[in-house]
Design an enzyme around this catalytic site. Structure first.
Site, PDB file in Angstrom:
ATOM      1  N   GLU A 145       0.837  -1.197   0.000  1.00 24.68           N
ATOM      2  CA  GLU A 145       0.000   0.000   0.000  1.00 24.68           C
ATOM      3  C   GLU A 145       0.875   1.252   0.000  1.00 24.68           C
ATOM      4  OE1 GLU A 145      -3.917   1.671   2.345  1.00 24.68           O
ATOM      5  OE2 GLU A 145      -2.284   0.889   3.525  1.00 24.68           O
TER       6      GLU A 145
ATOM      7  N   GLU B 106      -6.419  -2.866  12.647  1.00 25.07           N
ATOM      8  CA  GLU B 106      -6.111  -3.653  11.442  1.00 25.07           C
ATOM      9  C   GLU B 106      -7.168  -4.723  11.186  1.00 25.07           C
ATOM     10  OE1 GLU B 106      -3.859  -2.464   9.570  1.00 25.07           O
ATOM     11  OE2 GLU B 106      -3.226  -1.049  11.116  1.00 25.07           O
TER      12      GLU B 106
ATOM     13  N   HIS C 210     -10.190  -3.485   9.411  1.00 21.05           N
ATOM     14  CA  HIS C 210      -9.965  -3.353   7.970  1.00 21.05           C
ATOM     15  C   HIS C 210     -10.311  -4.635   7.207  1.00 21.05           C
ATOM     16  CE1 HIS C 210      -8.324   0.586   7.393  1.00 21.05           C
ATOM     17  NE2 HIS C 210      -7.296   0.419   8.184  1.00 21.05           N
TER      18      HIS C 210
ATOM     19  N   GLU D 102      -9.439   4.536   6.950  1.00 17.36           N
ATOM     20  CA  GLU D 102      -8.616   4.714   8.145  1.00 17.36           C
ATOM     21  C   GLU D 102      -9.411   5.314   9.293  1.00 17.36           C
ATOM     22  OE1 GLU D 102      -5.895   3.297   8.357  1.00 17.36           O
ATOM     23  OE2 GLU D 102      -5.509   2.874   6.256  1.00 17.36           O
TER      24      GLU D 102
ATOM     25  N   GLY E 176       3.003   1.539  11.042  1.00 23.50           N
ATOM     26  CA  GLY E 176       2.734   0.884  12.315  1.00 23.50           C
ATOM     27  C   GLY E 176       2.268  -0.534  12.087  1.00 23.50           C
ATOM     28  N   ALA E 177       1.386  -0.692  11.084  1.00 22.70           N
ATOM     29  CA  ALA E 177       0.878  -2.007  10.710  1.00 22.70           C
ATOM     30  C   ALA E 177       0.205  -1.874   9.350  1.00 22.70           C
ATOM     31  CB  ALA E 177      -0.114  -2.527  11.752  1.00 22.70           C
ATOM     32  N   MET E 178      -0.060  -3.023   8.718  1.00 18.45           N
ATOM     33  CA  MET E 178      -0.674  -3.031   7.395  1.00 18.45           C
ATOM     34  C   MET E 178      -1.692  -4.162   7.310  1.00 18.45           C
ATOM     35  SD  MET E 178      -1.124  -1.898   4.411  1.00 18.45           S
ATOM     36  CE  MET E 178      -2.231  -2.643   3.219  1.00 18.45           C
TER      37      MET E 178
END
Length: 667
Positions: free
Chosen positions: A135, A306, A309, A328, A269-271
């Site tokens: 991303e 996350e 999401h 987000e 931070g994270a995906m």
């Protein structure tokens, strides 16, 4: 959809399925890809164009039914547009075809695309692993593809890796084959239909722990060897979160497994890779002996963000990057809602006001602020937009919307939105339409007033008495820290009013001024106070007259008002003082009413304000007197929390001690 300046791929050819065989060489920092893409050719073409950058194509050919394979006669790169084009002698006919590509790339050290992550292992030796971060537009660095969020497809991934290593992708391993004494092949199950930026593959010397949700979904946490025991908290939280999300969204998590991977080198931070979420180590691993309560809370929030999401972003994906803010913002709001459900004793919504609402208001109160939603003409612009306005303000107005239409109605609207766009794409307007249909309220116009213009309002309040009927007069103007009110902007504000003799009333204020009646009590109780913005859910400041504001001291000291309402009063008072709309002495007088406050979130905000004032008067002769006043204010809570933890101390008590001792030292 926008009409971006950025080059978007032609819509003449679209992928339906990618078959990828990827062979990374961690020692040489390279990788090799064999790729076959099932195509739907909508218009006959002789050139097929894909996204690609930092990729070297060795060969490309296309198979069409009833024809001999056609080899690309020209392979043309355009690095500025980040594309590669394959020209064929004959026309590729309308219908289905398969495009075959062989290419190589570099495992870069820039933490995007397919990259190397280095770390020191248990033997204190420097080693590497390979990970992906696609991303927003970096899948094209790993293999040629249609790298746009609206162009979804299935992915069939095979990784050829050293036998001693572990590989993880979005789905479980379907088949493992030993190729020779040094190498093995791992073929993963086909993914659901999804966007390229959500694909992931990670290769390294990893170990894992696992559990299962109520419905049997496999949940794992991966880390480099020697650290996996620190993943237990995240694993436990993930299991509880998955059960909660399955129930809340009313759409079961669609994959057979959900992995969380701690990556030593990770830019974000994270995906939210679907089924294989990647994190910085500090965002996933918790050491019972060394990590703080704040770290535990932050890990829980990030994991919840996350996982939200997986539905809002992965199952249903924005059509173009200008709606990424909604993904987000929603995940940020949903994370707080979920963690508040799991750990109600953490009082997450009070902390949300301090850390998110105030962060959004802080930046959005500047004259050079920007609307939440803006055109994204080039994906390179995305990172410029993602600030406290997009994340924190966005999450705050979603909370405001839920509180206005009601939690159950909001949940019904969300289900309709997700159900209508499952495995597909949507725009922000689709969500607002779903909420409007579920609630019967004019949600589209209301939300447009919050996302399409910068800033937010301050609502001036005055109470009038006319013929025995008490009423509240309200006036809205744009709030700016500069003190300027020269603005024609108007918002549709969900206004809530509470008094000591009546329950909360809600209405939409969509004019510059309005008047609201105050219901009379059925008994003999007199009205003692009137407060706007119950639970501080509205994204606006409230400006009372000085006498009205200071009249709340009794309700603060007695805690007649809820903690979030006490917090709302003091945080607005400080902001208005900064904007020179309220004399600072009135803020300080109100602050003294918090002498016996014990709520962590309230103290976190108040201490930040007091320290902000201190930083502005460091060269003033009254600094010592001010610091003495602050020490006196915190003396009671300081005595309560003490220097050392007590037996059976709860989460917020520990965090309160840290905040108070830190501030006391500066005072």
């Amino acid at each position: 959809m926008t009409n971006p300046i950025f080059f978007q791929l032609p819509d003449t050819v679209l992928p339906t399925q990618y078959n990828l065989i990827i062979t990374p060489d961690l020692e040489q920092a390279t990788f090799h890809v064999k790729e076959s893409i099932h195509l739907d050719v909508l218009t006959p073409v002789n050139t097929v164009t894909l996204n690609a950058i930092d990729i070297e194509v060795q060969s490309a050919w296309i198979d069409t039914p009833g024809n001999e394979p056609s080899v690309a006669t020209n392979i043309n790169y355009d690095t500025k547009k980040e594309i590669v084009s394959f020209e064929f002698v004959g026309t590729v006919p309308q219908g289905t075809s398969i495009l075959h590509i062989e290419c190589t790339g570099i495992l870069n050290d820039r933490l995007h695309g397919f990259y190397l992550s280095s770390y020191t292992n248990e033997q204190n030796k420097q080693t590497v692993m390979a990970a992906t971060q696609f991303e927003p537009t970096d899948a094209r660095r790993a293999f040629p593809c249609w790298d746009e969020p609206s162009i979804k497809a299935l992915f069939n991934v095979t990784l050829i890796i050293p036998s001693s290593l572990t590989a993880v992708s979005n789905t479980l391993v379907k088949e493992e084959k030993r190729l020779d004494t040094q190498t093995k092949s791992l073929q993963f199950n086909m993914t659901p239909k999804m966007s390229t930026y959500l694909l992931a593959f990670i290769v390294g010397d990893l170990e894992y722990i696992e559990t299962r949700s109520k419905d049997g979904t496999l949940i794992r946490v991966f880390a480099t060897k020697g650290k996996i025991e620190q993943g237990q908290f995240a694993l436990d939280v993930s299991r509880r979160l998955l059960d909660y999300f399955n129930e809340y969204f009313q759409i079961p998590y669609p994959l057979e497994k959900l992995d969380h991977l701690a990556i030593p080198d990770f830019a974000a931070g994270a995906m939210e890779n679907w089924g294989a979420i990647t994190y910085r180590e500090v965002a996933l691993l918790f050491d019972d002996q060394k990590s703080s309560p704040a770290t535990k809370q932050r890990i829980a929030e990030i994991v919840a963000h996350e996982m939200a999401h997986m539905w809002f972003g992965d199952l249903v994906t924005m059509e173009w990057w200008n709606d990424l803010w909604l993904n987000e913002s929603f995940a940020s709001w949903m994370a707080i809602k979920a963690i508040d459900h799991l750990f109600p004793e953490w009082e997450m919504w009070t902390q949300f006001i301090v850390l998110d609402v105030n962060a959004g208001m802080g930046l959005d109160g500047l004259e050079n602020s920007h609307p939440i939603e803006q055109e994204v003409n080039d994906p390179s612009e995305i990172n410029q937009l993602f600030d406290a306005i997009s994340y924190s303000k966005g999450a705050s107005i979603i909370r405001m919307l839920e509180q206005f239409i009601g939690a159950e109605t909001f949940q019904n609207g969300l289900y309709a939105y997700l159900n209508d766009h499952t495995y597909s794409n949507a725009k922000g307007i689709d969500l607002w339409n779903a909420m409007e249909k579920a609630s019967g309220s004019p949600i589209v116009s209301m939300m447009n007033s919050w996302i399409n213009q910068p800033g937010y309002p301050v609502v001036d309040v005055s109470v009038s008495h006319d013929n025995g009927q008490e009423a509240i007069s309200l006036q809205q103007t744009r709030f700016l820290y500069s003190g300027s009110t020269d603005s024609e902007l108007l918002w549709q504000i969900p206004v809530t009013v509470i008094t000591n003799i009546s329950d909360s009333q809600s209405s939409i204020m969509n004019t510059r001024t309005t008047s609201l009646p105050i219901p009379k009590s059925s008994g003999n109780t007199l009205m003692e106070w009137v407060k706007l913005n119950r639970n501080h859910t509205g994204f606006y400041r409230t400006a009372y007259t000085p006498n009205h504001l200071l009249g709340f001291r009794k309700q603060i000291e007695s805690r007649e008002l809820e903690g979030v309402d006490r917090l709302g009063l003091i945080t607005d008072a400080y902001a208005l003082s900064r904007a020179r709309m309220l004399p600072i002495q009135h803020f300080l007088e109100l602050a003294k009413a918090f002498r016996n406050e014990t709520d962590y979130g309230v103290w976190l905000d108040l201490l930040g304000s007091l320290r902000g004032i201190q930083s502005l008067i460091t060269d003033k002769p009254y600094l010592s007197a001010y610091k003495a006043m602050c020490r006196d204010l915190v003396a009671s809570v300081l005595q309560t929390v003490g220097w050392n933890p007590t037996r059976n101390e709860n989460h917020l008590q520990s965090m309160l001690r840290s905040a108070v001792l830190d501030a006391s030292g500066s005072f």
